[in-house]
Design an enzyme around this catalytic site. Structure first.
Site, PDB file in Angstrom:
ATOM      1  N   GLU A 158      -0.578   7.020   0.583  1.00 30.38           N
ATOM      2  CA  GLU A 158      -0.349   8.065   0.489  1.00 30.38           C
ATOM      3  C   GLU A 158       1.496   7.995   1.024  1.00 30.38           C
ATOM      4  O   GLU A 158       1.701   6.570   0.805  1.00 30.38           O
ATOM      5  CB  GLU A 158      -0.489   8.264   2.932  1.00 30.38           C
ATOM      6  CG  GLU A 158      -1.235   8.959   3.486  1.00 30.38           C
ATOM      7  CD  GLU A 158      -1.569   8.530   4.535  1.00 30.38           C
ATOM      8  OE1 GLU A 158      -2.455   8.854   5.388  1.00 30.38           O
ATOM      9  OE2 GLU A 158      -0.481   9.014   4.963  1.00 30.38           O
ATOM     10  N   CYS A 198      -5.506  -1.213   4.880  1.00 37.08           N
ATOM     11  CA  CYS A 198      -4.196  -2.781   4.675  1.00 37.08           C
ATOM     12  C   CYS A 198      -5.400  -3.545   5.422  1.00 37.08           C
ATOM     13  O   CYS A 198      -6.064  -3.628   6.266  1.00 37.08           O
ATOM     14  CB  CYS A 198      -3.133  -2.620   5.948  1.00 37.08           C
ATOM     15  SG  CYS A 198      -1.865  -3.356   6.577  1.00 37.08           S
ATOM     16  N   HIS A 215       3.277   7.997  18.439  1.00 36.17           N
ATOM     17  CA  HIS A 215       2.306   9.106  18.723  1.00 36.17           C
ATOM     18  C   HIS A 215       0.733   8.794  18.371  1.00 36.17           C
ATOM     19  O   HIS A 215       0.613   8.492  17.632  1.00 36.17           O
ATOM     20  CB  HIS A 215       2.992   9.879  17.731  1.00 36.17           C
ATOM     21  CG  HIS A 215       4.178  10.742  17.899  1.00 36.17           C
ATOM     22  ND1 HIS A 215       4.553  10.942  18.348  1.00 36.17           N
ATOM     23  CD2 HIS A 215       5.073  10.573  16.595  1.00 36.17           C
ATOM     24  CE1 HIS A 215       6.387  11.746  18.714  1.00 36.17           C
ATOM     25  NE2 HIS A 215       6.274  10.657  17.338  1.00 36.17           N
TER      26      HIS A 215
END
Lengths: 346, 213
Positions: free
Chosen positions: A92, A112, A287
């Site tokens: 991304e 990750c 978020h």
């Protein structure tokens, strides 16, 4: 047999390739200029190399730029690019325009290993390290690349868990034979892997950002497992010991979690911890990701937190939320797209 | 660079498929659950490994598996007793506080729990996951625990729960309240199990995790 990729090689690596295949000594720099300063997509376009040199090079190598496979555009102009990585995984990249700035946020790994509680990328587990070429391709292969003013290594993955390739990519970005960008326009973010951070500080002049998220050890352990290994206190100790000069910046990223790290007690501890350190804090709205036990702080609390820190002398900013309508927070899009093929080991 | 000190290997043995136990004389004090950096040459950056012996043992034991594309572990596995490796000082805070807890581990993530267990510390339950029983390192010693659950995704019989440890946890009607959960293993396992425990009612601050990187 598949060819090796030239894009992402440092000048030293290109010189070595030239030596191995019998090209003249100056060809390495010529190739670097074609790769990083001129818009070429094939070896055939490198016209100041002799035809024989191009043929020799093309036998084993190709330029290797890869276009994104998907792009989403937010109402605020933010773009989210998706690049194909190996084995059905995705990389991304986000591009965020802001007045006369255009910032690209690149990934350094697919997935990750760090397991942070608030991170969507963590849910992919770790898939692979990106090469310097795969990191740089996220900058070079987006349509706005020539207008990019700033780069941040804040996408998927922990840059200092892939320090060699990250350093190579920074060398290419900042060298006069490469993209010749000012290191002051590049920020690398870490959760605090101390050996990698020390190497980065010594070998690069780019800015450093540290994901802090709470100044308290016991709280940080629950949010970020890395605290068990490299404590924030040790990270700050190393930062204090390093001479950043006047131009180089260190900042601390701080996601605001409701009732977790947004209290006056946290302000007080931040002031104590960062006392005398020339740095800034970037507050970030959280978020929520699916099934997260954490919630974002409300705006009133965030502004009070920010204002108090500023009043106490710590430069504190609030990062604008970008691209919420396209899942621009790292990991959201690729985790959605990820096709998990590998067997779990448990 | 962290300071590195040379030590002589006293023993290096395979204990299962691709898994090795490396031993060297103990020259430092540590706590069960701590890690240490190891490398074969000063020029190669050390990798971190959990110590699986106890603070009272004369030798330090390190459990590792060979990563075929790795730099260090293929070299480590070729070393013999009497050869030199380089180590850092012990570090890390994945320490058991003695409160009622479940320990949950896969692969070499069992190492810190073995150190804790051999040091006299005990969980309410140990959930140990792997593909087969051969991947459950030290499972014979752990049988001494009152509640030891062996979860194998590709094995069955002989006291084995046939299935992933996430399946075992998911099948529990409820989780005991007010206990802690210690997790050690791959990032994927740690994140999956943490999410599962939270989904089943655990508070995130009850979960203590150690990750490999």
């Amino acid at each position: 047999m598949s060819k090796s990729i030239l894009f992402g090689k440092t000048l030293a690596e290109l010189n070595e390739i030239c030596k191995q295949i019998g090209l003249p000594g100056f060809a390495g720099k010529q190739i670097a200029q074609w790769l990083y300063q001129k818009e070429v997509y094939s070896i055939a376009e490198m016209t100041n190399l002799s035809l024989k040199s191009r043929e020799l090079l093309a036998q084993k190598y190709e330029v290797g730029l890869e276009a994104p496979i998907k792009v989403q555009v937010s109402a605020d102009g933010t773009k989210k690019y998706l690049f194909q990585a190996k084995a059905g995984n995705f990389i991304e990249t986000a591009m965020m325009p802001d007045n006369d700035r255009k910032t690209v946020c690149v990934s350094s790994q697919v997935g990750c290993k760090m397991g942070c509680l608030f991170c969507m990328t963590a849910r992919q587990g770790f898939q692979s390290n990106l090469t310097a070429g795969e990191i740089l391709n996220q900058y070079r292969s987006i349509s706005e690349w020539a207008e990019i003013t700033n780069l941040v290594y804040m996408g998927m993955g922990e840059p200092f868990d892939n320090i060699d390739e990250v350093l190579k990519s920074l060398e290419i970005l900042t060298s006069d034979w490469g993209y010749a960008l000012s290191p002051k326009r590049i920020t690398v973010s870490t959760i605090g892997i101390i050996p990698g951070m020390k190497t980065f500080l010594e070998k690069s002049n780019c800015h450093l950002a540290v994901s802090m998220h709470t100044p308290f050890e016991e709280e940080r352990k629950k949010l970020m497992p890395i605290e068990q290994v490299y404590s924030l206190e040790e990270v700050i100790e190393h930062i204090r010991a390093f001479d950043f000069g006047l131009q180089r910046r260190v900042s601390f990223e701080y996601i605001m979690f409701k009732g977790v790290n947004d209290t006056p007690r946290h302000v007080k501890e931040l002031i104590r911890l960062l006392n005398g350190l020339r740095c800034r804090i970037n507050l970030i709205r959280f978020h929520p990701i699916p099934d997260s036990p954490l919630q974002g702080s409300d705006d009133e609390t965030i502004m009070e937190f920010k204002d108090t820190l500023n009043r106490k002398g710590i430069i504190t900013t609030l990062r604008a939320s970008r691209g919420q309508d396209i899942y621009a927070a790292c990991g959201l899009l690729s985790t959605k797209e990820l096709v998990k093929k590998q067997e779990k080991d448990y | 660079m962290q300071s590195l000190n040379p030590v002589l290997i006293t023993d290096s043995q395979p204990i299962a498929n691709k898994a090795f136990l490396l031993q060297f004389n103990r020259t430092f004090i540590f706590k069960p659950g701590q890690i240490i950096g190891i490398t074969t040459q000063k020029e190669i950056a050390p990798r971190l490994y959990s110590i699986c012996s106890t603070p009272n043992d004369a030798t330090v034991s390190i459990l590792y598996t060979i990563k075929e594309d790795g730099v260090l572990t293929p070299q480590l596995s070729a070393l013999k007793a009497g050869e030199t490796i380089w180590i850092t000082q012990p570090q890390g805070k994945f320490l058991f506080d003695g409160k009622p807890s479940w320990w949950i581990a896969t692969g070499t993530g069992i190492a810190p729990f073995y150190s804790m267990f051999q040091s006299g510390q005990k969980p309410l339950k140990l959930i140990h996951g792997g593909r087969t029983q051969n991947d459950l390192y030290f499972h014979q010693e752990f049988q001494a625990l009152t509640d030891y659950i062996k979860c194998c995704s590709q094995d069955s019989g002989n006291g084995i729960y046939a299935g992933r440890l996430t399946k075992y946890i998911d099948e529990q009607e409820s989780l005991p309240p007010h206990i802690n959960y210690y997790l050690c293993g791959s990032a994927e396992m740690v994140v999956d199990v943490r999410n599962l425990l939270i989904k089943k009612g655990a508070e995130y601050h009850q979960i203590i995790t150690e990750i490999y990187f």
